[in-house]
Design an enzyme around this catalytic site. Structure first.
Site, mmCIF file in Angstrom:
data_model
loop_
_atom_site.group_PDB
_atom_site.id
_atom_site.type_symbol
_atom_site.label_atom_id
_atom_site.label_comp_id
_atom_site.label_asym_id
_atom_site.label_seq_id
_atom_site.Cartn_x
_atom_site.Cartn_y
_atom_site.Cartn_z
ATOM 1 N N LYS A 16 11.348 0.639 -9.248
ATOM 2 C CA LYS A 16 10.878 0.080 -10.427
ATOM 3 C C LYS A 16 10.895 1.275 -11.330
ATOM 4 C CE LYS A 16 7.044 -1.629 -8.771
ATOM 5 N NZ LYS A 16 7.293 -1.111 -7.504
ATOM 6 N N ARG A 60 -0.247 -6.982 -10.322
ATOM 7 C CA ARG A 60 -0.114 -6.631 -9.030
ATOM 8 C C ARG A 60 -0.385 -7.913 -7.905
ATOM 9 N NH1 ARG A 60 1.415 -1.124 -8.461
ATOM 10 N NH2 ARG A 60 2.072 -0.491 -6.544
ATOM 11 N N ARG A 78 10.959 10.211 -0.684
ATOM 12 C CA ARG A 78 10.962 10.384 -2.204
ATOM 13 C C ARG A 78 10.022 11.592 -2.514
ATOM 14 N NH1 ARG A 78 8.733 5.245 -5.389
ATOM 15 N NH2 ARG A 78 6.389 5.659 -4.166
ATOM 16 N N ARG A 80 4.181 12.503 -3.147
ATOM 17 C CA ARG A 80 3.014 11.703 -3.426
ATOM 18 C C ARG A 80 1.987 11.653 -2.315
ATOM 19 N NH1 ARG A 80 4.394 6.453 -6.908
ATOM 20 N NH2 ARG A 80 2.867 5.577 -5.522
ATOM 21 N N ARG A 84 0.677 -0.370 2.107
ATOM 22 C CA ARG A 84 1.190 -0.732 0.709
ATOM 23 C C ARG A 84 2.189 -1.950 0.879
ATOM 24 N NH1 ARG A 84 3.447 4.980 -1.276
ATOM 25 N NH2 ARG A 84 4.048 3.637 -3.244
HETATM 26 P P1 AMP Z 1 2.614 2.874 -7.766
HETATM 27 O O1 AMP Z 1 2.842 4.110 -8.506
HETATM 28 O O2 AMP Z 1 2.940 1.715 -8.593
HETATM 29 O O3 AMP Z 1 3.186 2.703 -6.381
HETATM 30 O O4 AMP Z 1 0.886 2.620 -7.714
HETATM 31 C C1 AMP Z 1 0.281 3.593 -6.641
HETATM 32 C C2 AMP Z 1 -1.151 2.891 -6.210
HETATM 33 O O5 AMP Z 1 -2.116 2.800 -7.502
HETATM 34 C C3 AMP Z 1 -1.123 1.548 -5.728
HETATM 35 O O6 AMP Z 1 -0.701 1.835 -4.264
HETATM 36 C C4 AMP Z 1 -2.535 1.136 -6.029
HETATM 37 O O7 AMP Z 1 -3.395 1.610 -4.914
HETATM 38 C C5 AMP Z 1 -2.475 1.782 -7.256
HETATM 39 N N1 AMP Z 1 -2.146 0.454 -8.307
HETATM 40 C C6 AMP Z 1 -1.188 0.903 -9.159
HETATM 41 N N2 AMP Z 1 -1.196 -0.463 -10.069
HETATM 42 C C7 AMP Z 1 -2.175 -1.192 -9.612
HETATM 43 C C8 AMP Z 1 -2.581 -2.534 -9.984
HETATM 44 N N3 AMP Z 1 -1.703 -3.065 -11.071
HETATM 45 N N4 AMP Z 1 -3.497 -3.134 -9.420
HETATM 46 C C9 AMP Z 1 -4.275 -2.284 -8.671
HETATM 47 N N5 AMP Z 1 -3.822 -1.250 -7.940
HETATM 48 C C10 AMP Z 1 -2.741 -0.588 -8.412
#
Ligand code: AMP
Length: 213
Positions: free
Chosen positions: A13, A88, A122, A152, A163
């Site tokens: 994404k 999400r 990554r 990360r 996740r």
């Molecule tokens: P990402 O960078 O999109 O993989 O997000 C990393 C982490 O941030 C996720 O595993 C969640 O813990 C949190 N996170 C990101 N977006 C959301 C969302 N829309 N709702 C809840 N938690 C989120």
């Protein structure tokens, strides 16, 4: 045009959002990036978010929806935006429909077996670029801005598994949510290079009347 980018962790994404941001007038909004910036700055939101992120769980809806609502009230998004990582779950999607109009959901579909390797290999840069160790040839800095790359904290096998579980339980139902709304465009990523996936998405955006920069 306002877009939601949907896909499992590691589907690409963020990579697609960077490519689309460069060629279309669309502002890239990543809730994960917003949380990570808050964690780095030690803000109250960052303190709440950290424990959930480290556990591979979703940050509470109330906190997340407020952040997005606030971000979407800014002037720069008026010409169109891409949401990466939000919504999400169904509750977030319903809330989003109350405070913004979404034209299209781009669902990046990728084989589950590829995800673990993609995420654990990554390496990311604070500028938003992301790489896979297999293509870095030992390089440790970002090709775009020269800064040091890092892994990360949540890109480790144990948290990634959590996740992915969270994704399939809570986020995957959104494919149907947007299909029912007549807004879904699915692109199968597979092992194709990011540019090939981008070309398909860009073609769809142009077909729907969005012009390139
Ligand atoms: P990402 O960078 O999109 O993989 O997000 C990393 C982490 O941030 C996720 O595993 C969640 O813990 C949190 N996170 C990101 N977006 C959301 C969302 N829309 N709702 C809840 N938690 C989120």
């Amino acid at each position: 045009m306002n877009i939601v980018l949907l896909g499992a962790p590691g589907a690409g994404k963020g990579t697609q959002a960077s490519l689309l941001e460069e060629s279309f007038h669309l502002v890239h909004i990543s809730t994960g990036d917003i949380f990570r910036a808050n964690i780095k700055e030690g803000t109250p939101i960052g303190k709440i978010a950290k424990s959930y992120i480290d556990a591979g769980k979703l940050v509470p809806d109330e906190v997340t929806c407020d952040i997005v609502k606030d971000r979407l009230s800014k002037e720069d998004v008026k010409g169109g935006f891409m949401l990466d990582g939000f919504p999400r779950n169904t509750f977030q999607a319903e809330q989003l429909d109350r405070f913004a109009h979404i034209d299209l959901c781009v669902n990046i579909d990728v084989d589950l077996s590829l995800l673990m390797d993609r995420i654990c290999g990554r390496r990311v840069c604070s500028c938003g670029e992301s790489y896979h160790v297999s293509t870095l040839n030992g390089a440790t800095t970002c090709k775009k801005c020269g800064k040091e790359l890092y892994r990360r904290d949540d890109d480790n096998p144990e948290t990634v598994q959590k996740r992915l579980d969270t994704y399939f339980k809570e986020t995957a139902p959104l494919v149907e949510y947007y299909a029912n709304a007549g807004k879904l465009f699915t692109v199968t990523s597979g092992k194709q290079p990011p540019k090939a996936v981008y070309d398909k998405i860009a073609k769809e955006l142009v077909r729907r009347g969005r012009s390139k920069k």
